[in-house]
Design a protein around this motif. Structure first.
Motif, PDB file in Angstrom:
ATOM      1  N   ASP A   1       0.807  -1.220   0.000  1.00 44.19           N
ATOM      2  CA  ASP A   1       0.000   0.000   0.000  1.00 44.19           C
ATOM      3  C   ASP A   1       0.841   1.272   0.000  1.00 44.19           C
ATOM      4  OD1 ASP A   1       0.906  -0.553   2.571  1.00 44.19           O
ATOM      5  OD2 ASP A   1      -0.853   0.318   3.540  1.00 44.19           O
ATOM      6  N   LEU A   2       2.161   1.132  -0.009  1.00 41.06           N
ATOM      7  CA  LEU A   2       3.036   2.302  -0.068  1.00 41.06           C
ATOM      8  C   LEU A   2       3.073   2.834  -1.500  1.00 41.06           C
ATOM      9  CD1 LEU A   2       6.121   1.199   2.065  1.00 41.06           C
ATOM     10  CD2 LEU A   2       4.306   2.780   2.708  1.00 41.06           C
ATOM     11  N   PRO A   3       3.093   4.171  -1.657  1.00 43.76           N
ATOM     12  CA  PRO A   3       3.207   4.723  -3.007  1.00 43.76           C
ATOM     13  C   PRO A   3       4.569   4.404  -3.612  1.00 43.76           C
ATOM     14  CG  PRO A   3       3.085   6.478  -1.358  1.00 43.76           C
ATOM     15  CD  PRO A   3       2.964   5.183  -0.641  1.00 43.76           C
ATOM     16  N   THR A   4       4.608   4.315  -4.907  1.00 46.60           N
ATOM     17  CA  THR A   4       5.855   4.078  -5.623  1.00 46.60           C
ATOM     18  C   THR A   4       6.683   5.357  -5.607  1.00 46.60           C
ATOM     19  OG1 THR A   4       4.671   2.559  -7.071  1.00 46.60           O
ATOM     20  CG2 THR A   4       6.820   3.311  -7.815  1.00 46.60           C
ATOM     21  N   LEU A   5       7.964   5.207  -5.270  1.00 40.59           N
ATOM     22  CA  LEU A   5       8.851   6.365  -5.221  1.00 40.59           C
ATOM     23  C   LEU A   5       9.499   6.584  -6.577  1.00 40.59           C
ATOM     24  CD1 LEU A   5      10.511   5.778  -1.747  1.00 40.59           C
ATOM     25  CD2 LEU A   5       8.638   7.312  -2.321  1.00 40.59           C
TER      26      LEU A   5
ATOM     27  N   LEU B   1      15.749  16.172   3.676  1.00 37.08           N
ATOM     28  CA  LEU B   1      15.825  15.344   4.878  1.00 37.08           C
ATOM     29  C   LEU B   1      16.097  13.896   4.496  1.00 37.08           C
ATOM     30  CD1 LEU B   1      12.555  16.656   6.565  1.00 37.08           C
ATOM     31  CD2 LEU B   1      14.872  17.239   7.276  1.00 37.08           C
ATOM     32  N   GLU B   2      16.911  13.244   5.287  1.00 35.66           N
ATOM     33  CA  GLU B   2      17.060  11.795   5.150  1.00 35.66           C
ATOM     34  C   GLU B   2      15.856  11.166   5.847  1.00 35.66           C
ATOM     35  OE1 GLU B   2      19.540  10.419   3.377  1.00 35.66           O
ATOM     36  OE2 GLU B   2      20.220  12.460   2.972  1.00 35.66           O
ATOM     37  N   TRP B   3      15.482   9.967   5.423  1.00 34.03           N
ATOM     38  CA  TRP B   3      14.328   9.305   6.049  1.00 34.03           C
ATOM     39  C   TRP B   3      14.516   9.154   7.554  1.00 34.03           C
ATOM     40  CZ3 TRP B   3       9.866   9.224   3.901  1.00 34.03           C
ATOM     41  CH2 TRP B   3       9.733   9.148   2.520  1.00 34.03           C
ATOM     42  N   ALA B   4      15.723   8.856   7.985  1.00 31.19           N
ATOM     43  CA  ALA B   4      15.991   8.638   9.405  1.00 31.19           C
ATOM     44  C   ALA B   4      15.782   9.900  10.243  1.00 31.19           C
ATOM     45  CB  ALA B   4      17.411   8.123   9.595  1.00 31.19           C
ATOM     46  N   GLU B   5      15.819  11.060   9.623  1.00 33.48           N
ATOM     47  CA  GLU B   5      15.612  12.316  10.353  1.00 33.48           C
ATOM     48  C   GLU B   5      14.146  12.552  10.709  1.00 33.48           C
ATOM     49  OE1 GLU B   5      18.029  15.854   9.024  1.00 33.48           O
ATOM     50  OE2 GLU B   5      18.252  14.542   7.270  1.00 33.48           O
ATOM     51  N   ILE B   6      13.236  11.875  10.018  1.00 33.59           N
ATOM     52  CA  ILE B   6      11.803  12.076  10.239  1.00 33.59           C
ATOM     53  C   ILE B   6      11.313  11.068  11.266  1.00 33.59           C
ATOM     54  CG2 ILE B   6       9.514  12.129   9.190  1.00 33.59           C
ATOM     55  CD1 ILE B   6      10.942  12.710   6.501  1.00 33.59           C
ATOM     56  N   LEU B   7      10.954  11.566  12.444  1.00 38.52           N
ATOM     57  CA  LEU B   7      10.470  10.688  13.507  1.00 38.52           C
ATOM     58  C   LEU B   7       8.976  10.442  13.391  1.00 38.52           C
ATOM     59  CD1 LEU B   7      12.431  12.126  16.563  1.00 38.52           C
ATOM     60  CD2 LEU B   7      13.062  10.236  15.048  1.00 38.52           C
ATOM     61  N   GLN B   8       8.214  11.495  13.099  1.00 41.93           N
ATOM     62  CA  GLN B   8       6.761  11.365  12.992  1.00 41.93           C
ATOM     63  C   GLN B   8       6.216  12.355  11.979  1.00 41.93           C
ATOM     64  OE1 GLN B   8       5.281  11.871  17.007  1.00 41.93           O
ATOM     65  NE2 GLN B   8       5.098   9.665  17.252  1.00 41.93           N
ATOM     66  N   VAL B   9       5.076  11.971  11.390  1.00 43.01           N
ATOM     67  CA  VAL B   9       4.347  12.827  10.455  1.00 43.01           C
ATOM     68  C   VAL B   9       2.982  13.087  11.084  1.00 43.01           C
ATOM     69  CG1 VAL B   9       3.373  13.003   8.143  1.00 43.01           C
ATOM     70  CG2 VAL B   9       5.560  11.804   8.483  1.00 43.01           C
ATOM     71  N   HIS B  10       2.649  14.367  11.289  1.00 43.51           N
ATOM     72  CA  HIS B  10       1.392  14.733  11.961  1.00 43.51           C
ATOM     73  C   HIS B  10       0.507  15.583  11.058  1.00 43.51           C
ATOM     74  CE1 HIS B  10       2.807  13.514  15.929  1.00 43.51           C
ATOM     75  NE2 HIS B  10       3.916  14.154  15.685  1.00 43.51           N
TER      76      HIS B  10
ATOM     77  N   ALA C   1       0.077   8.460   3.597  1.00 47.22           N
ATOM     78  CA  ALA C   1       1.072   7.856   2.713  1.00 47.22           C
ATOM     79  C   ALA C   1       2.484   8.265   3.117  1.00 47.22           C
ATOM     80  CB  ALA C   1       0.795   8.251   1.264  1.00 47.22           C
ATOM     81  N   LEU C   2       2.684   9.545   3.417  1.00 41.67           N
ATOM     82  CA  LEU C   2       4.006  10.013   3.848  1.00 41.67           C
ATOM     83  C   LEU C   2       4.391   9.383   5.180  1.00 41.67           C
ATOM     84  CD1 LEU C   2       6.459  11.770   3.262  1.00 41.67           C
ATOM     85  CD2 LEU C   2       5.270  13.675   4.383  1.00 41.67           C
ATOM     86  N   ARG C   3       3.427   9.266   6.100  1.00 44.10           N
ATOM     87  CA  ARG C   3       3.684   8.627   7.393  1.00 44.10           C
ATOM     88  C   ARG C   3       4.112   7.173   7.184  1.00 44.10           C
ATOM     89  NH1 ARG C   3      -1.191   9.093   9.928  1.00 44.10           N
ATOM     90  NH2 ARG C   3      -0.603  11.182  10.590  1.00 44.10           N
ATOM     91  N   ALA C   4       3.395   6.444   6.328  1.00 45.64           N
ATOM     92  CA  ALA C   4       3.726   5.039   6.064  1.00 45.64           C
ATOM     93  C   ALA C   4       5.106   4.920   5.424  1.00 45.64           C
ATOM     94  CB  ALA C   4       2.663   4.412   5.171  1.00 45.64           C
ATOM     95  N   LEU C   5       5.421   5.818   4.503  1.00 36.85           N
ATOM     96  CA  LEU C   5       6.749   5.799   3.885  1.00 36.85           C
ATOM     97  C   LEU C   5       7.839   6.070   4.917  1.00 36.85           C
ATOM     98  CD1 LEU C   5       6.061   7.732   0.561  1.00 36.85           C
ATOM     99  CD2 LEU C   5       6.926   5.387   0.750  1.00 36.85           C
ATOM    100  N   ALA C   6       7.613   7.074   5.778  1.00 36.70           N
ATOM    101  CA  ALA C   6       8.612   7.413   6.802  1.00 36.70           C
ATOM    102  C   ALA C   6       8.826   6.244   7.760  1.00 36.70           C
ATOM    103  CB  ALA C   6       8.183   8.660   7.567  1.00 36.70           C
ATOM    104  N   GLU C   7       7.743   5.597   8.159  1.00 32.38           N
ATOM    105  CA  GLU C   7       7.869   4.445   9.067  1.00 32.38           C
ATOM    106  C   GLU C   7       8.580   3.287   8.381  1.00 32.38           C
ATOM    107  OE1 GLU C   7       3.862   3.773  10.376  1.00 32.38           O
ATOM    108  OE2 GLU C   7       3.905   5.493  11.750  1.00 32.38           O
ATOM    109  N   ALA C   8       8.234   3.006   7.140  1.00 31.21           N
ATOM    110  CA  ALA C   8       8.864   1.901   6.414  1.00 31.21           C
ATOM    111  C   ALA C   8      10.336   2.183   6.141  1.00 31.21           C
ATOM    112  CB  ALA C   8       8.128   1.655   5.104  1.00 31.21           C
TER     113      ALA C   8
END
Length: 151
Positions: A3-7, A86-95, A133-140
């Protein structure tokens, strides 16, 4: 996750952007036509009308700039007057809480970054879907690199 969008994927406030771009063109055309059709205006005044029209259109075009671009290596947040990679690891949460004007990203340095590219304004359901979608991408993406500390 299927269910993640294609990058790469770009999130933008599409309807808001369409309104701003249409208004920018309309304002420029209307003011320019008025300036050219008024015979009592001197050439300098006509130029000032066209310059003012271009300035107003430029402001609206700048307001239509925000976007969030998610790629394999990270996210680029483009706001009205700034852009940040931003690198993915820099994003802790999407609100995106009820009443928020746009998405906020909680970052590993303890700050929060507004991401104006996802805003509920005219298209609330689209903004909610984009935020999820952005939250799911950041978590993945953050769990794909377990050696990176997550505060």
């Amino acid at each position: 996750m299927s269910d993640l969008p294609t990058l790469p994927v770009t999130f933008r406030p599409g309807r808001t952007r369409a309104v701003l771009l249409t208004a920018a063109v309309a304002i420029f055309v209307v003011i320019t036509v008025i300036a050219l059709l008024l015979p009592q205006l001197s050439p300098g005044e006509k130029i000032s009308f066209v310059f003012t029209a271009a300035l107003l259109a430029g402001v609206l075009l700048t307001l239509s700039r925000p976007k969030v671009v998610a790629e394999e290596t990270g996210v680029t947040v483009v706001n009205i007057a700034s852009s940040r990679r931003l690198e993915w690891a820099e994003i802790l949460q999407v609100h995106l809480r009820p009443g928020d004007p746009w998405v906020f990203l909680d970052l590993s340095d303890g700050t929060s970054l507004p991401a104006l590219g996802i805003q509920p304004g005219i298209a609330k359901q689209q903004a909610i879907a984009d935020a999820r979608a952005l939250r799911a991408l950041a978590e993945a993406r953050s769990t794909a690199h377990p050696d990176t500390p997550r505060g």
